[in-house]
Design an enzyme around this catalytic site. Structure first.
Site, PDB file in Angstrom:
ATOM      1  CG  HIS A 108      -2.016  23.071  27.681  1.00  0.00           C
ATOM      2  ND1 HIS A 108      -1.367  24.254  27.854  1.00  0.00           N
ATOM      3  CD2 HIS A 108      -1.091  22.203  27.173  1.00  0.00           C
ATOM      4  CE1 HIS A 108      -0.110  24.118  27.475  1.00  0.00           C
ATOM      5  NE2 HIS A 108       0.075  22.889  27.049  1.00  0.00           N
ATOM      6  NE  ARG A 124       0.476   5.683  18.783  1.00  0.00           N
ATOM      7  CZ  ARG A 124      -0.638   4.953  18.930  1.00  0.00           C
ATOM      8  NH1 ARG A 124      -1.299   4.975  20.061  1.00  0.00           N
ATOM      9  NH2 ARG A 124      -1.101   4.233  17.936  1.00  0.00           N
ATOM     10  NE  ARG A 131       5.708   4.622  17.921  1.00  0.00           N
ATOM     11  CZ  ARG A 131       4.546   4.796  17.305  1.00  0.00           C
ATOM     12  NH1 ARG A 131       4.035   3.839  16.559  1.00  0.00           N
ATOM     13  NH2 ARG A 131       3.874   5.907  17.447  1.00  0.00           N
ATOM     14  CG  ASN A 158      -3.313   2.135  13.486  1.00  0.00           C
ATOM     15  OD1 ASN A 158      -4.187   1.276  13.541  1.00  0.00           O
ATOM     16  ND2 ASN A 158      -2.913   2.810  14.548  1.00  0.00           N
ATOM     17  CG  ASP A 159       1.699   3.835   9.808  1.00  0.00           C
ATOM     18  OD1 ASP A 159       1.182   4.664   9.033  1.00  0.00           O
ATOM     19  OD2 ASP A 159       2.234   4.153  10.884  1.00  0.00           O
ATOM     20  NE  ARG A 168      -2.665   6.165  10.893  1.00  0.00           N
ATOM     21  CZ  ARG A 168      -1.725   5.860  11.786  1.00  0.00           C
ATOM     22  NH1 ARG A 168      -0.599   5.273  11.395  1.00  0.00           N
ATOM     23  NH2 ARG A 168      -1.888   6.102  13.044  1.00  0.00           N
ATOM     24  CB  CYS A 221       0.651  -2.180  19.127  1.00  0.00           C
ATOM     25  SG  CYS A 221       1.814  -1.541  17.921  1.00  0.00           S
TER      26      CYS A 221
HETATM   27  C1  PEP Z   1       0.318   1.727  13.809  1.00  0.00           C
HETATM   28  O1  PEP Z   1       0.711   2.251  12.761  1.00  0.00           O
HETATM   29  O2  PEP Z   1      -0.530   0.807  13.829  1.00  0.00           O
HETATM   30  C2  PEP Z   1       0.822   2.195  15.106  1.00  0.00           C
HETATM   31  C3  PEP Z   1       0.551   1.553  16.223  1.00  0.00           C
HETATM   32  O3  PEP Z   1       1.538   3.347  15.112  1.00  0.00           O
HETATM   33  P1  PEP Z   1       0.872   4.782  14.992  1.00  0.00           P
HETATM   34  O4  PEP Z   1      -0.618   4.607  15.026  1.00  0.00           O
HETATM   35  O5  PEP Z   1       1.383   5.572  16.152  1.00  0.00           O
HETATM   36  O6  PEP Z   1       1.385   5.253  13.676  1.00  0.00           O
HETATM   37 MG    MG Z   2       2.442   3.535  12.859  1.00  0.00          MG
END
Ligand code: PEP
Ligand code: MG
Length: 754
Positions: A368, A475, A511, A633-634, A644, A681
């Site tokens: 919070h 998200r 998403r 990222n994934d 990661r 993204c």
């Molecule tokens: C990603 O994996 O790049 C992504 C945008 O999703 P998140 O970072 O929420 O896993």
């Molecule tokens: Mg992801």
């Protein structure tokens, strides 16, 4: 024992303790007397007080019943033996057979071998353990909850005695580790930005002078008055202009305000006053109990609620003590607030003009206080281990919210470098501001779409500030993570509608839930996964528990009635998963149509490309999707098999390496041929040099956090992208570890601002 009898017994003991505390004797003599009084009152053969000394050692300071020769000699490490266990976990222990406890540590010099039962409680103040008080009995004895409560109350009295500093030098427990040299503390990024200032330790500002009361009725009245004044002050504070905008911070503050009326909390304080404590002492006693609970709670939502209650308690103490809610007047002009944890309203007590940054020992991005700090736009670093022992009030501090680092007593070089970075940033934001109205078009005329990644309403509000083209990634799990229970369809409709309202004409890509992995919901148990990032998460959960996805899509369809609906599914690993998810959406669209609801004006459905296997299914996939969005990222963590979240491998592989850029170029090519729009993204899009490379391999749409838009737009407008594409074509098959330096050189040679 009846409750009334407990109150009477406790009052009698407290009265005796008050006489001891009021005497002129030295603190050691008073402590000796206290253990004697407790032993007699609680019918125990032994009562001993252990206090914390430097180096995490508990020293026997006073005893009735154990060998007096052991006083100031017997020492236990925190965590060692039963006494050490009580201190380490800050929780009481009551054992009728102490010897059989696995942690029992026998100390022959104390002569305690004849005592079988033990009850001990931590002596704590302001959330810190200062020692342990314990009683022992020869015969097996089952201590009651009331007896534990009484000993806890006594421990508060002793805490005040210890806090006077006469028994143990308060600076001592910090040992020799007090920072003389500059040091860097690492934590987690809760809000970006840079700040330079002076450390101010946030702590309750009240010392309780009187613990024991003559007249419980009068105390109850004082409490009632203080609660009324507190309510008025809170209403005033929460009405401040800079908090007026809608967003999660408002919800957080409003439910906080409701807590101030919580009957359970106030009743607990009433009952404690009836045991003979002053109103202040009763409030603090309830707070101590809460802290003990807080340590045990793992549910993130409940933890936040307990922080809120702690915040309220401190506020109530201020009102009770009658010193007023104002801050100490000697606060520096640039306050970097340091706290173990904090409630959302406590932050608002500080003058916003002085507040530069917040650093916490605990905290998460959905805590919070972090949400309110975002609304105030100050950098926040959380989860800094042992923060309070590594920083002293008055220390100069630099907070780098972007990299989640805090520099304590920084050298002149670090300070200089941050000052100039901050200056440059200020100049840069002025330049970005000037660019705001201009479109993100490359120097050679290619139009690019820059979108926002959002998770809170306050992020969506940045659409105007950045003039971004829309929300490329919303998200949805973030608002889910802040709740105590699964939001029903109506609640979700309301949320999605507010997001779409805030976005106006600009598209929002929702998403569907990406929970599991590092994103846990307090009310949904995804089970223990050996390797959570590759475990039961995201679309896998949504398809295995289709009611979750059905409800979410139902809410999105309803919220988008008469407007555009853009949905994407995370972690798709095979086309069949996309088909299944899409079928659920189609069923929801039909359901809404049957019910006669106005349908969305247009529906676009996409998949996130995060799992490498999808690269070998692009033909079938691109025939089905309306768009693709690369979650780099994934994708990168799976591509390189490099977690990661792991510091050890964070820099091992580079996003600007031939395999990554080659893969992305192929993907963009295939999307172009299939006439399917593609966006990226992940974090990659938010750094100008990476964003430049992404444009170079063909992306024309990137989604990033709001703070990155200015720099990426500036880079875009200075780039000749066709020239870069030719340059990359020549390099992309190189066997090098990374093309980063080459890309940097390209930017330098061609005047690209990165
Ligand atoms: C990603 O994996 O790049 C992504 C945008 O999703 P998140 O970072 O929420 O896993
Ligand atoms: Mg992801």
């Amino acid at each position: 024992m009846s409750q009334v009898a407990t109150w009477t017994g406790s009052r009698r003991l407290l009265k005796r303790l008050r006489d001891v505390m009021a005497s002129e004797a030295s603190a050691q003599t008073r402590l000796d007397q206290i253990v004697r009084v407790i032993a007699a009152d609680m019918v125990a053969e032994v009562c001993s007080a252990y206090l914390l000394r430097a180096g995490e050692v508990l020293e026997l300071f006073a005893t009735e019943g154990l060998n007096p020769g052991a006083v100031h000699k017997t020492r236990l490490r925190v965590g060692e033996g039963l006494i050490g266990d009580i201190a380490a976990h800050a929780r009481p222990l009551a054992l009728s057979d102490a010897w059989s406890h696995p942690n029992f540590a026998y100390r022959p010099e104390t002569g305690e071998d004849v005592y079988q039962s033990l009850m001990g409680v931590p002596i704590q103040r302001g959330g810190r353990v200062l020692g342990v008080i314990a009683v022992q009995n020869r015969t097996p004895r089952s201590y009651t909850d009331e007896e534990i409560e009484t000993l806890e109350t006594v421990a508060m009295v002793i805490a005040e005695l210890v806090a006077s500093g006469e028994l143990v030098d308060p600076g001592e427990a910090k040992g020799t580790d007090v920072a003389i040299l500059p040091r860097r503390l690492d934590g987690a990024r809760l809000n970006g930005g840079l700040a330079i200032g002076v450390a101010v330790l946030h702590q309750p500002r009240i010392t309780i002078r009187q613990m024991v009361a003559e007249d419980p009725k009068a105390e109850l009245e004082r409490l009632r008055d203080a609660v009324t004044v507190m309510h008025i002050a809170l209403d005033h504070m929460l009405a401040a202009d800079d908090l007026a905008a809608s967003g999660e911070h408002r919800e957080v503050l409003e439910s906080y305000r409701m807590f101030a009326e919580d009957r359970g909390w106030l009743n607990r304080i009433h009952d404690t006053i009836r045991t003979g404590l002053t109103a202040e002492a009763a409030v603090q006693k309830v707070q101590n109990d809460m802290r003990a609970r807080l340590r045990e709670v793992t549910d993130p939502y409940l933890k936040e609620r307990l922080h809120d209650l702690e915040d309220l308690t401190n506020r109530l103490l201020v009102h009770l003590s009658g010193v007023g809610a104002e801050m100490p007047n000697a606060l520096p002009d640039d306050v970097v607030l340091i706290a173990r944890s904090m409630g959302p309203a406590e932050l608002l007590d500080y003058d916003r003009k002085q507040l530069r940054a917040l650093v916490l020992e605990e905290g998460s991005s959905t805590s919070h206080v972090a949400i309110v700090a975002r609304a105030l736009d100050i950098p926040v670093v959380g989860r800094v281990a042992n923060l309070l022992d590594r920083i002293d009030p008055g220390d100069p501090v630099v907070v780098d919210g972007d990299n989640a680092q805090v520099y304590v007593k920084p050298g002149e070089d670090v300070l200089q470098s941050f000052r100039s970075t901050m200056l440059t940033r200020a100049e840069q934001s002025a330049r970005y501001e000037a660019l705001k109205a201009l479109p993100p078009i490359t120097r050679d005329g290619e139009a690019v779409s820059l979108l926002l990644n959002c998770g809170l309403l306050i992020d969506v509000a940045n659409l105007d500030a950045t003039n971004a083209a829309g929300v490329g990634l919303y998200r949805t799990e973030i608002p889910f993570m802040m709740r105590a229970s699964y939001p029903d369809v109506t609640t979700q409709i309301e949320l999605y509608r507010r997001i779409l309202d805030l976005a106006g004409d600009r598209p929002v890509t929702f998403r569907t839930l990406d929970v599991g992995g590092d994103k846990q919901l307090p009310y949904f148990n995804a089970g223990a996964n050996e390797n959570p990032a590759m475990g039961w998460r995201a679309i896998r959960i949504s398809l295995d528990r289709p009611a979750l996805l059905r409800h979410q899509l139902r809410a999105m369809v309803a919220a988008s009635s008469g407007r555009r609906l853009v949905v994407m599914f995370p972690m798709i690993a095979e086309v069949a998963e996309f088909d299944q998810a899409r079928a659920i959406l189609d069923a929801e669209l039909q359901r809404a149509a049957r019910a006669g609801a106005e349908p969305p004006q247009a529906v676009r459905v996409g998949a996130m490309l995060e799992v490498p296997a999808l690269m070998w299914q692009t033909k079938a996939l691109l025939e089905r999707v309306d768009f693709l969005s690369v979650g780099s990222n994934d994708l990168l963590q799976f591509l390189f098999a490099a977690d990661r979240g792991s510091q050890q491998v964070a820099e091992r592989y580079d996003a600007l390496s031939p395999p990554v850029l080659g893969l992305l170029r192929d993907l963009v090519e295939r999307c172009k041929n299939a006439e399917v729009p593609v966006t990226l993204c992940g974090e990659m899009a938010s750094r100008p040099i990476e964003a430049m490379a992404l444009l170079g391999v063909g992306f024309r749409s990137l989604s990033m956090p709001p703070a990155a838009i200015g720099a990426v737009k500036m880079m875009t407008r200075s780039l000749d992208v066709k020239r870069l594409a030719r340059f990359l074509d020549r390099q992309i098959d190189s066997p090098q570890h990374s093309l980063r330096e080459l890309l940097r050189a390209f930017a330098r040679d061609h005047g690209v601002v990165i």
